[in-house]
Write an enzyme that holds these catalytic residues in place. Sequence first.
Site, PDB file in Angstrom:
ATOM      1  CG  HIS A   1       0.761 -39.932 -23.888  1.00 42.12           C
ATOM      2  ND1 HIS A   1       1.376 -41.148 -23.739  1.00 42.12           N
ATOM      3  CD2 HIS A   1       1.633 -39.004 -23.461  1.00 42.12           C
ATOM      4  CE1 HIS A   1       2.576 -40.946 -23.282  1.00 42.12           C
ATOM      5  NE2 HIS A   1       2.756 -39.660 -23.102  1.00 42.12           N
TER       6      HIS A   1
ATOM      7  CG  ASP B   1     -22.611 -28.284 -26.051  1.00 36.93           C
ATOM      8  OD1 ASP B   1     -21.757 -27.446 -25.722  1.00 36.93           O
ATOM      9  OD2 ASP B   1     -22.410 -29.155 -26.910  1.00 36.93           O
TER      10      ASP B   1
ATOM     11  CB  CYS C   1     -25.531 -38.908 -25.084  1.00 42.31           C
ATOM     12  SG  CYS C   1     -25.853 -37.389 -25.984  1.00 42.31           S
TER      13      CYS C   1
ATOM     14  CD  GLU D   1     -25.731 -30.657 -28.392  1.00 44.12           C
ATOM     15  OE1 GLU D   1     -24.883 -30.993 -27.556  1.00 44.12           O
ATOM     16  OE2 GLU D   1     -25.610 -30.894 -29.608  1.00 44.12           O
TER      17      GLU D   1
HETATM   18  C1  PEP Z   1     -23.136 -32.800 -24.951  1.00 46.86           C
HETATM   19  O1  PEP Z   1     -23.091 -31.615 -25.312  1.00 46.86           O
HETATM   20  O2  PEP Z   1     -23.573 -33.169 -23.848  1.00 46.86           O
HETATM   21  C2  PEP Z   1     -22.646 -33.866 -25.838  1.00 46.86           C
HETATM   22  C3  PEP Z   1     -22.826 -35.128 -25.568  1.00 46.86           C
HETATM   23  O3  PEP Z   1     -21.956 -33.473 -26.956  1.00 46.86           O
HETATM   24  P1  PEP Z   1     -20.432 -32.975 -26.948  1.00 46.86           P
HETATM   25  O4  PEP Z   1     -19.871 -33.222 -25.569  1.00 46.86           O
HETATM   26  O5  PEP Z   1     -19.754 -33.769 -28.001  1.00 46.86           O
HETATM   27  O6  PEP Z   1     -20.565 -31.535 -27.276  1.00 46.86           O
HETATM   28 MG    MG Z   2     -22.705 -31.121 -27.380  1.00 48.19          MG
END
Ligand code: PEP
Ligand code: MG
Length: 595
Positions: free
Chosen positions: A188, A454, A501, A430
């Site tokens: 934190h 992922d 993302c 992913e």
């Molecule tokens: C990813 O897998 O890149 C993703 C954006 O999802 P998370 O990190 O939430 O698994």
């Molecule tokens: Mg993911």
Amino acid sequence: MFKGIPLSKGVAIGKAHLLDRSKFCIIKRKLAPEEVEGEIKRFRNAIEMAKVQMQEIKKRASKVADKYAVILDTYTLLLEDDVLVRDTIENIKNNQLNAEWAITETLEKFTKLFNNINDEYLKGKKDDLDLVVHGILRNLIGHSQETLSDITEPVIIVSHALSPSDTILMPKSLVLGMATEVGGKTSHVAIFASALGIPLVGGIRDLTSKLNTGDRIIIDGIEGTVIVNPPQEQLQHYQKKQENYRRYEQKLLENIDQPTETLDGCHIRLQANIESPHEIKSLRKFGAEGIGLYRTEFLYLMAQNLPTENELYETFKKVAQGMDPLPVVIRTLDIGMDKHIADFNHDSESNPALGLRGIRMSLAHPDLFLSQLKAILRASLYGQIKILYPMISSVEEIVEANELLNSAKDELRKRQVPFNEDILVGAMIETPAAAICIDHILKEVDFISIGTNDLIQYLLAVDRTNESVSHLYQPLHPSVLKVLKDVFDSAKRFGKPVCICGELGGDPLATVLLLGLGDLQELSMEPHSIPKVKKVIRKISMEEARQMADHVLGLTSTEEINQYVTAEMRSRFPSDFDRDMTFEEKMSPVENNSK
Ligand code: PEP
Ligand code: MG
């Protein structure tokens, strides 16, 4: 010079203020049988007091930084944690022990468990548990400790650890920097310090025994070092570095109202990844042009019970309204693997990363999924909401998910509840299966979003949470880049938008390469990364980007690719990617010009 972990960037120079957090002296006491009930009551009172104290802290926290207030919910959850409370009460009852001793034993038991786990995130949780237990102990003992509210001059706080009450009570304007003996990247304090821009270095063992209050110290939150009583020459060096870093940050934020366009006029939409609706207030500050990934599982992780359709709807509506007219991509529940919720038993999975997670979990629990879909649909009237399915590994999953989406729509129509009939639906790419059969997937969806976190884990067969194989987790591995290129090419053929993302999308070192690999219209990232990525985009042309990508696609080893990309980016952006980040005479003439 002491080496630690850089937890919040920047350089601080000032007088040390050593915070005395010497441990309590806990005495073991055997209770008489008639004392046991009273002792359990005393323990429960101490827990209740800690909860009230935490609520007080939380109220103040939300005034400091929204994201920080959300973190404090974890502490409240720990105070309600069955295992922590039940274990201690059992120990008081069965062994007739005083509450202070019993809870210390519980803490030791968990500490041992945590020590055997090689995971940064869980190590951060160990510190959280430690702080919560010490709060309870303080209440049991009636011990009051020095607080930071009495500070009257600018200082650098040095302590073994800092509790949420320490950080909330400290007069922010007088805290130049902080250094702690414990604390990881997810602690934190690290989140607090980054939110406020206070340089912080953690993980320096025995630091408190190596300096005194009043010593002059330097905190280098870029390198992760602490220097005590530096000679004049070293001091001057860091003064210069401090000033240059301050100017560098200021300059980055100056960019935020300018369009994210390459030199040859190609616009890239930079969006934010969020986990809580609290974050939306700060997104414009970083120039986010929408939310590219709203990780909704945190709504479930924070709640005592599963959130209802109405609760979800209210939250999604708030986010949609807060961002309108900018887009908001809501990802449906992605639990499983490292994120678990109470009502679902994951214990039986020996390989949870390959188990019932993401869309698989939603399809296995249609009621859970339907209530989320209905909430999203209802909120879609209030902004530019899109739906994103996580962990897709086959076309059938999309078809099945869309069938449930249609049922959700039918039900709302029957209830005469309006929603956006043309809501867009996308799939996360992913898994290798989704990436390889991308053409089939693209036929079923309106857009795709590549989850590189992922995708890299599954392509390279490297557990993204396992520290012992972290050196093998290589985003610029040739296989990863080849797969990305194939996905970009297919999306272009189908004329469907594609976003990245995962963390890679927010890494400014990779920005030029990613743009060069394909027709990328959007990136979504941690809000703090937006100004850095924007700076890179504004200074390159698509032609340059393509040249870099062409060269990289001809390389066969990760090491060569890393070296080439780093060297290229260092030569173009010396002040951003220089390894020593001294910021000394390294700024290009444009950057040095403090207009
Ligand atoms: C990813 O897998 O890149 C993703 C954006 O999802 P998370 O990190 O939430 O698994
Ligand atoms: Mg993911």
